[in-house]
Structure formats: C-alpha cells, structure tokens
Design a protein around this motif. Structure first.
Motif: not given
Length: 766
Positions: A655-658, A679-686, A705-711, A724-731
């Motif tokens: 259940k996601q909104a964007g 909305l289920n986990e109450d957190r941002s995913v990207e 860029h801040y996004r969830i990673k597929t591990n 790590e569950l999330f990744e942060t990057s600057f380009t």
C-alpha cells in the motif's frame, strides 16, 4: 583596354585563366570578370566536369590589370570557385609572385568554415592561404572562435595558431578552450589540439597537452566525459570511460570506475554490426576483492546479446547474462541491467517467417535472483504455426504446435518432453454495428516425464481437451452534450462464452506455468494459466461494458470499462494437487477508467474487487497535471494484497502513495522530484531530487537519491553481515558541449531514474 591576364587562386587547383576584356578605370558598378581556363579542341569529354569545377568568377565595382603582372579588383569584390567564396573591399592577383591578396571587410566561406579576417594572403604555387586576426565559425555547428593566424592548407585542412573556441553564444564566456595550435581536418571530420587550457568563466580549470575533438557526428578513439558520484553503498565514485573506434563495424568502450568503498570496478562494452541487418554487443564487468563484502570476494558479469535478420525470412536472436552473486545488480551500477530486475534471461532463438506459416527453434534458461529453486530450462523448443484464413467459405483455420524438452540444473527434479498440437477453426463475422467470433479448438498434449520425484506424476501422459469459445461485441453510438460541449458517446457491450473440457492434470509436473492476472482485458482470455502444464476447465460467461466519449474533433476524452465472469461450474484444475479449489460463482469485478478531466488534468484508475467477500484485490490510481513539455505533477496510489515475499515466503500487502514532479524553474533550470511512502510500514521507500541546468554550450546535473534496496539471500557468495536496507547517493554530472559531450539526456531520463520509474498514463487527447 585591359590586357589578357593570367590568374590563379591559391585555395584551388592551379588553372590557367583568361580575363575578359574590360575598360581600364571603369567606375561603373557591377563590373564582372569571368575567368575561365582555356579548353583545347582536342580535350576529352571526360575532363569537362573537372574543367567546369575550375571556373573562377570575380565580381567587383572596378578592375584593372597588366598582362603578366598584376590585376587589381576594387569595391565589393567577390571571388568564387567550386563552392568557395571570398568577399573583400580589395583583391590583388600578382602573376609574377604567384600570389593573391585580399583585405578590407574580408569574409571567406566554404563548405566547412566561415572566416572573417583583416587580410588574406595566398600563395598559388603552394596552394596555401593565411588569414590574420581571424574570427571563425564551423558551418552548421555552434563551435566558433578566434585566432592570430588561420592557415588553409592545400589539402583543405584548417590550422589555427594561438586560438580559442567555444560553443557558447558570442559574448558568453561560460567556457572557452585556449590552445597554441588547432588543426581541423574536414575530411577526417576531427580536430587536433595542442597545449590546450580550459577556462570556465575565465578561470583556468585544467591543462591538456594534446586532445582531439569531433567537428561532426563521426566517432573517434578517445576519452569520454568522466562521471562523479557519492553513495553509501560505493563511497566516492569516479569513472573515466575510454572509447575505441575499432572500425565502422566495431567499437569498444572501457570504463575504469574507482569506488573508495569497494575498489576498482572495470566495465567493457564491445559492439558490432554483422552486415546491414544484424547487430550485437558483449559486456564484461569485474570488481576484484570487493572491500564491502565480508569475504572480499571477486564480483563479475558476462553478457552477450545479438539479434537481426539473416535474409527476408530468417531471424536470429540470442541473449546470455550471468553474474557472480544474487546481489550484483543491487550493489553495483551495471551497464547491463537495473538493480530492480530479479531475473537473468538466457535465450537463443532462430525463426523462419512466411505469410502463412512460421517455424522457430529456441533454447531458454532463466535464473531468478534470490530463489533457491531455479525454473526449468527449455532445451530445446521447436514450434510450428500455420494460418489458413478463409480456408472454406469464411472459416479460418489455425494450427499451433510445439515440441519442448525441459531440463533442470538441480538434482532431484523430474524432467520432461512435451509434444503439443493445437488446431482451431474460427468463424469471424464483422459489421459496422458489431462482431461475433465463434471458435472451436482442440488441445492435444503428450508428456514423457523422467526422473520422477513426486509420487502422483506419471511417466507418460496423454491429454486431450476441447474448447468452444464465442465472443461477441455490439457498438452503439449517440450524440450528446455535457457541460455545453458536443460529444459522440459509444456504448460497447461485449460477452464471451467459454467452455473448456475437464481433465485431471495432477499427474503432470509444473514446467512453464503460472497463474494469470484477472484485469479487464484478462477477463476475456481463454486461459487461467500461462504455459501448457495446466489447462483449466471452464463453463463460464464473461460480460463487459465499455463507454467512450469523443469530442467534436473525434479525440477520445473518456473511457470506462467494467466486466466480470459468471461461473456456471467451478474449475476443478489447480496448479498443485494440495491446493484448495476456489468455490465462487463469479470472478473479481474488474473496472478501468481513463479521463481527461479539464485542460491539462488527467485521471486514470483500475480496480479488481471481490464482490463475494467485499474485498479489494488490487487497485491503482494516478492524477496527472501536465500543462506542457517537461511540466508534470503526478499523484499516485497503488494497493496489492497478499503478495508472496520470495525471501521470507510470507504474504505481504503493498500500500503505497507517491508524488512525482518535473518542472522548469527557469528557461534553463529544471527540477525533478519523487517521493513514495509505504502506508503499511509507515516509512518512505524512495526520495529523489534532481536539479539540471542546461544551456546551449554546457550542462550540469545534481541528484540526491534515497531508496530501498533489494537484498537477496546469497549462499554462494556471502555478503555483508549487516546489509543496509536503504541506500543514499549523490550524483554530479557536468558536460561541456562541443568537446565530445552531448549533455544529460534531458528531464525524461531523470524521471525514469529510480525504483518507481515514471509511467505515463493514457493521455486520451494525444
């Protein structure tokens, strides 16, 4: 009277020319001197074209000359020959010194360059011309500059001394390249630069002793623009691609990529053309002793892709990719695949196509990342299809057949060879008010199964299943008015009756079969499953309704579809023997809507609703505001329940909104931003924020860029203990146009960068 004068132009092949007679000191305007080479009566016709190209035309307001000495041309002098032109206030041809001089508001033009200068001096014997204090422009391009001296050689090369150039507009000093010597070769379509200093905003940035630049789209060996970025998964990253133009049919790009957290990551891409209609590429990637892994393992990728046509009928396609570990795409920025893809496809296919029949042979192997159990391999599959429209009266005949051998890499898995033949007869009846198609089909399948590990499976299975399908559609139209606007409204009811015979198939293994989704279009399929291992019995009626609105220009402004299946008998066939049968009289109620709300507002939604249990099975909606190019605000929502988590085998709800936006802040500055929330986990995913400034001569892009990673689970190549569950990057990307770079691709590629790439809804008015 003006004596006969011998005239030769240094920039052109030496020619002997005779000046037409003119009155000495004639002050009348538009006096013309046409210089043509003498032609011998014995000249061969094959030389006529060459002679024509050597004709020299000189126009001036006034001219005078002496035989064997000098000819002087004054006032609006124009000198033309074979596509080249010189304009000046004055020009002098010296027969004895074999020289040509021009000065005063001097302009030189040919097919490559346009030059303004204080003066021009040309030597006819060496065919070399020199222009002082030159300003030059490459024709058809933004590149321009100045030079103390500009020399045009006899082989048409342009040499600039103590020169500079830029692609910025005149008066804009955003960047400029200063060099001791520049040589432009229009035949080779490249330029060479010695002792170059790049200045950005009049500030020296770096020095290059030697470099080459393109003056066209022609490819050449050399370094491409570097890339700089920073992220939590790779640290500070710096990549310098090197391009090798091997030949017109082959090229190679080698990219050493240094990552402070991992080491040196090398990427090699080799591309080739095989004739006019076939092409392919090979990718090799390697990271030795990854410092971010607990065991410092080596990581690698191999990819091969080829496709094309051998001749009018034969087609070939091959694709192979393999990686060292399941998390390769998650951790590394590969050139082959995005990190969100979880399947590696290996396919080889050759096909023969005609108007009435096709034949193909295929091998296929799919590796699913993170899955312990691999899918079956197709080794090989031979398929044949035959079409005979109007074989009798209006009756159409179709035949599909395949012979497939299934193998498996693992131990303890049964294998099989499957022969399937599927003939069908159909009677399509169509008219302006609707259509109806009746079809009879027969599924005949034979399985030969080996290495049986499941008790209920049989070695030999023969399966014969009949199918009857009737699909009808009616079109109603009327003219109506909504909100003071005239529309043409359609009402398009359709139905499908489907009967598929029942046969117990629990004695057949699952080799290439999965359940299909029941969206609106899916309600009118004749299959519940993909593949052929399960053909579900059916006795059902599907009804659906679509309504559309067209404006006065016949552009669709609204579409709504609603449909459901009514089961007269419940299907007895399931994927697995221990799976419970669904006892329901109806399918989900599937609805879809696309609406042009007003001006630049668009709304799109789809839902699958269980009317029996009053439960939402799937829904999604988007609201778009798009007033112009690269202007977008999109709100989206999606809900999918009971998805299987491949890592934990648990069922989870999505259940996601964007919100996604792209907007020009100024004429040159663009903003792109994404924010998606679970909305289920109450957190941002990207979260994604990108700013891009682009002018005609340079461009820069900064992205966060801040996004969830597929591990994935990875037993063969252990990774970090605490991944790590999330990744942060600057380009940061910076491109100077005209030095081999074309700048960022634009706003569209920023919108596609991320886990949730931009999905453009159906804009009905487009």
């Amino acid at each position: 009277m003006l004596k006969r004068t011998l005239v030769t132009l240094c920039l052109l092949p030496s020619v002997t020319a005779v000046a037409a007679e003119a009155t000495q000191n004639d002050a009348s305007s538009d006096d013309q001197c046409i210089i043509t080479p003498p032609v011998s009566p014995l000249a061969k016709p094959t030389n006529l074209d060459k002679v024509t190209n050597q004709i020299v035309h000189i126009k001036s307001n006034q001219s005078e000359g002496t035989l064997g000495d000098k000819a002087t041309f004054d006032g609006d002098v124009t000198f033309q020959q074979n596509g080249r032109q010189i304009k000046a206030d004055q020009a002098i041809v010296d027969q004895q010194r074999q020289s040509f001089e021009a000065n005063g508001r001097l302009v030189f033009q040919d097919g490559v360059v346009t030059v303004t200068a204080d003066s021009l001096n040309a030597q006819m014997s060496s065919k070399v011309a020199t222009l002082d204090s030159a300003q030059y422009w490459l024709n058809g391009q933004q590149l321009h500059g100045s030079a103390e001296k500009l020399e045009i050689t006899k082989d048409n090369k342009v040499i600039l001394k103590n020169s500079n150039f830029t692609t910025c507009p005149i008066g804009d000093e955003s960047w400029a390249l200063h060099a001791r010597r520049i040589q432009l070769d229009p035949d080779d379509e490249w330029g060479e630069i010695w002792d170059a200093k790049l200045e950005i905003g009049s500030v020296p940035v770096f020095y290059v002793p030697y470099m080459t630049i393109p003056i066209s789209d022609k490819r050449k060996t050399g370094f491409l623009f570097p890339k700089f970025s920073s992220s939590t998964k790779n640290g500070i990253e710096f990549a310098t691609p090197f391009y090798w133009n091997i030949s017109p049919e082959y090229d190679l790009t080698f990219t050493p990529d240094y990552m402070t957290s991992r080491g040196i990551y090398t990427k090699t891409e080799f591309r080739y053309l095989a004739g006019e209609r076939q092409a392919g590429q090979v990718n090799l990637e390697y990271l030795g002793k990854d410092d971010m892994l607990s065991n410092h393992a080596d990581r690698w990728l191999v990819n091969f892709n080829h496709q094309g046509a051998i001749d009018k009928n034969w087609r070939v396609m091959a694709n192979y990719v393999d990686i060292s570990d399941n998390n390769y795409f998650t951790d590394l920025d590969s050139d082959v695949s995005r990190a969100t893809e979880n399947q590696l496809s290996r396919i080889g296919d050759i096909s023969y196509l005609t108007d009435n029949w096709d034949f193909s042979a295929r091998v296929q192997d799919i590796k699913v990342l993170g899955e312990v159990t691999s899918p079956y391999q197709v080794m090989p599959q031979l398929s044949f299809a035959y079409r005979a429209p109007s074989i009798w009266q209006k009756l159409d005949f179709n035949l599909y057949s395949e012979l497939t051998n299934f193998e498996h890499r693992g131990n303890g898995f049964n294998t099989a060879t499957r022969l399937h033949v599927e003939p069908s007869l159909s009677l399509p009846i169509q008219g302006p008010a609707g259509s109806i198609t009746s079809e009879v089909k027969l599924f005949q399948t034979n399985y030969s199964q080996r290495n049986l590990a499941v008790e209920q499976l049989d070695e030999d299975v023969n399966r014969t299943i009949p199918e009857v399908r009737v699909h009808g559609k009616i079109n109603f139209e009327r003219f109506t008015e909504y909100f003071d606007e005239n529309y043409r409204q359609t009402l398009e009811p359709q139905f499908q009756y489907l009967y598929v015979g029942h046969r117990d198939q629990s004695n057949i293994g699952i080799y290439d079969t999965a359940e299909l989704q029941q969206d609106y279009i899916g309600l009118f399929r004749d299959r519940r499953y993909s593949g052929l291992d399960r053909i579900a019995d059916a006795n059902q009626l599907t009804v659906g309704l679509t309504s559309r609105l067209f404006d006065e220009h016949n552009v669709e402004q609204f579409r709504f579809s609603l449909g459901q299946i009514a089961y007269f008998e419940n299907s007895k066939v399931n994927m697995y023997a221990d799976e419970l049968s669904e006892d329901s009289s109806t399918s989900v109620l599937a609805a879809e809507m696309d609406l042009h709300l007003y001006d630049d507002w668009f709304f799109s939604t789809a839902i699958q609703y269980d009317t029996r249990h009053h439960d939402n099975k799937k829904s999604e909606a988007t609201l778009d505001y798009r007033p112009g190019p690269n202007k977008l605000v999109q709100l989206s929502y999606r809900y999918v329940p009971d998805l299987l988590n491949s890592n934990t085998n648990d069922q989870v709800d999505i259940k996601q909104a964007g919100i996604r936006t792209a907007w020009p802040l100024t004429d040159n500055l663009y903003f792109v931003g994404n924010f998606y929330y679970d909305l289920n986990e109450d957190r941002s995913v990207e979260n994604y924020t990108g700013l891009q400034y682009e002018s005609c001569c340079w461009a820069v892009r900064f992205a966060y860029h801040y996004r969830i990673k597929t591990n994935y689970e990875d037993n063969y190549n252990p990774v970090l203990d605490n991944r790590e569950l999330f990744e942060t990057s600057f380009t940061l990307n910076f491109v100077i146009k005209g030095l081999g770079g074309t700048g960022p691709l634009g706003v569209a590629d920023m919108m596609d960068d991320g886990v949730f790439s931009y999905r453009k809804p159906l804009y009905l008015r487009n």
